[in-house]
Design a protein around this motif. Sequence first.
Motif, mmCIF file in Angstrom:
data_model
loop_
_atom_site.group_PDB
_atom_site.id
_atom_site.type_symbol
_atom_site.label_atom_id
_atom_site.label_comp_id
_atom_site.label_asym_id
_atom_site.label_seq_id
_atom_site.Cartn_x
_atom_site.Cartn_y
_atom_site.Cartn_z
ATOM 1 N N GLY A 52 0.786 -1.227 0.000
ATOM 2 C CA GLY A 52 0.000 0.000 0.000
ATOM 3 C C GLY A 52 0.818 1.277 0.000
ATOM 4 O O GLY A 52 0.252 2.363 -0.059
ATOM 5 N N ALA A 53 2.149 1.174 0.075
ATOM 6 C CA ALA A 53 3.000 2.365 0.099
ATOM 7 C C ALA A 53 3.873 2.393 -1.149
ATOM 8 O O ALA A 53 4.419 1.367 -1.544
ATOM 9 C CB ALA A 53 3.882 2.357 1.337
ATOM 10 N N PRO A 54 4.009 3.551 -1.798
ATOM 11 C CA PRO A 54 4.849 3.624 -2.995
ATOM 12 C C PRO A 54 6.337 3.571 -2.642
ATOM 13 O O PRO A 54 6.793 4.277 -1.743
ATOM 14 C CB PRO A 54 4.486 4.969 -3.615
ATOM 15 N N THR A 55 7.078 2.708 -3.324
ATOM 16 C CA THR A 55 8.522 2.606 -3.143
ATOM 17 C C THR A 55 9.162 2.469 -4.513
ATOM 18 O O THR A 55 8.519 2.061 -5.474
ATOM 19 C CB THR A 55 8.911 1.380 -2.291
ATOM 20 N N ARG A 56 10.459 2.808 -4.597
ATOM 21 C CA ARG A 56 11.207 2.670 -5.845
ATOM 22 C C ARG A 56 11.998 1.371 -5.789
ATOM 23 O O ARG A 56 12.793 1.167 -4.877
ATOM 24 C CB ARG A 56 12.154 3.847 -6.047
ATOM 25 N N GLU A 57 11.766 0.497 -6.773
ATOM 26 C CA GLU A 57 12.471 -0.775 -6.821
ATOM 27 C C GLU A 57 12.814 -1.113 -8.252
ATOM 28 O O GLU A 57 12.232 -0.576 -9.187
ATOM 29 C CB GLU A 57 11.610 -1.884 -6.210
ATOM 30 N N TYR A 58 13.789 -2.004 -8.402
ATOM 31 C CA TYR A 58 14.182 -2.477 -9.726
ATOM 32 C C TYR A 58 13.285 -3.629 -10.148
ATOM 33 O O TYR A 58 13.088 -4.581 -9.388
ATOM 34 C CB TYR A 58 15.640 -2.940 -9.725
ATOM 35 N N VAL A 59 12.705 -3.539 -11.359
ATOM 36 C CA VAL A 59 11.797 -4.554 -11.883
ATOM 37 C C VAL A 59 12.206 -4.854 -13.314
ATOM 38 O O VAL A 59 12.598 -3.952 -14.060
ATOM 39 C CB VAL A 59 10.327 -4.064 -11.848
ATOM 40 N N CYS A 60 12.125 -6.125 -13.710
ATOM 41 C CA CYS A 60 12.453 -6.472 -15.086
ATOM 42 C C CYS A 60 11.325 -6.012 -16.011
ATOM 43 O O CYS A 60 10.165 -5.927 -15.616
ATOM 44 C CB CYS A 60 12.697 -7.970 -15.242
ATOM 45 N N THR A 61 11.680 -5.691 -17.243
ATOM 46 C CA THR A 61 10.699 -5.165 -18.181
ATOM 47 C C THR A 61 9.672 -6.220 -18.565
ATOM 48 O O THR A 61 8.550 -5.881 -18.919
ATOM 49 C CB THR A 61 11.394 -4.639 -19.444
ATOM 50 N N ARG A 62 10.026 -7.486 -18.486
ATOM 51 C CA ARG A 62 9.040 -8.546 -18.763
ATOM 52 C C ARG A 62 7.919 -8.523 -17.737
ATOM 53 O O ARG A 62 6.754 -8.701 -18.077
ATOM 54 C CB ARG A 62 9.717 -9.921 -18.715
ATOM 55 N N CYS A 63 8.280 -8.289 -16.459
ATOM 56 C CA CYS A 63 7.264 -8.223 -15.405
ATOM 57 C C CYS A 63 6.375 -7.000 -15.580
ATOM 58 O O CYS A 63 5.179 -7.060 -15.325
ATOM 59 C CB CYS A 63 7.934 -8.198 -14.035
ATOM 60 N N LEU A 64 6.965 -5.879 -16.007
ATOM 61 C CA LEU A 64 6.174 -4.671 -16.243
ATOM 62 C C LEU A 64 5.183 -4.884 -17.377
ATOM 63 O O LEU A 64 4.020 -4.485 -17.300
ATOM 64 C CB LEU A 64 7.090 -3.496 -16.582
ATOM 65 N N LYS A 65 5.648 -5.516 -18.448
ATOM 66 C CA LYS A 65 4.801 -5.732 -19.621
ATOM 67 C C LYS A 65 3.675 -6.716 -19.330
ATOM 68 O O LYS A 65 2.569 -6.595 -19.852
ATOM 69 C CB LYS A 65 5.664 -6.245 -20.773
ATOM 70 N N ALA A 66 3.942 -7.711 -18.445
ATOM 71 C CA ALA A 66 2.956 -8.740 -18.121
ATOM 72 C C ALA A 66 2.051 -8.329 -16.965
ATOM 73 O O ALA A 66 1.239 -9.133 -16.503
ATOM 74 C CB ALA A 66 3.674 -10.044 -17.777
ATOM 75 N N ASN A 67 2.192 -7.065 -16.473
ATOM 76 C CA ASN A 67 1.392 -6.560 -15.349
ATOM 77 C C ASN A 67 1.504 -7.428 -14.106
ATOM 78 O O ASN A 67 0.534 -7.649 -13.399
ATOM 79 C CB ASN A 67 -0.082 -6.389 -15.755
#
Length: 42
Positions: free
Chosen positions: A21-36
């Motif tokens: 529930g809290a916004p944080t900055r983290e590293y995410v792979c682009t595949r995970c971003l694209k797949a929601n």
Amino acid sequence: MRATKRRFDANLQKVRLLVNGAPTREYVCTRCLKANKVQKAV
């Protein structure tokens, strides 16, 4: 025959996410971003 072992790194981007529930900055792979797989903080 191969001279070097090719290493495939994940395509990471630093994104604002909602974690518990809290916004944080983290590293995410682009595949995970694209797949929601993660929810972006708006």
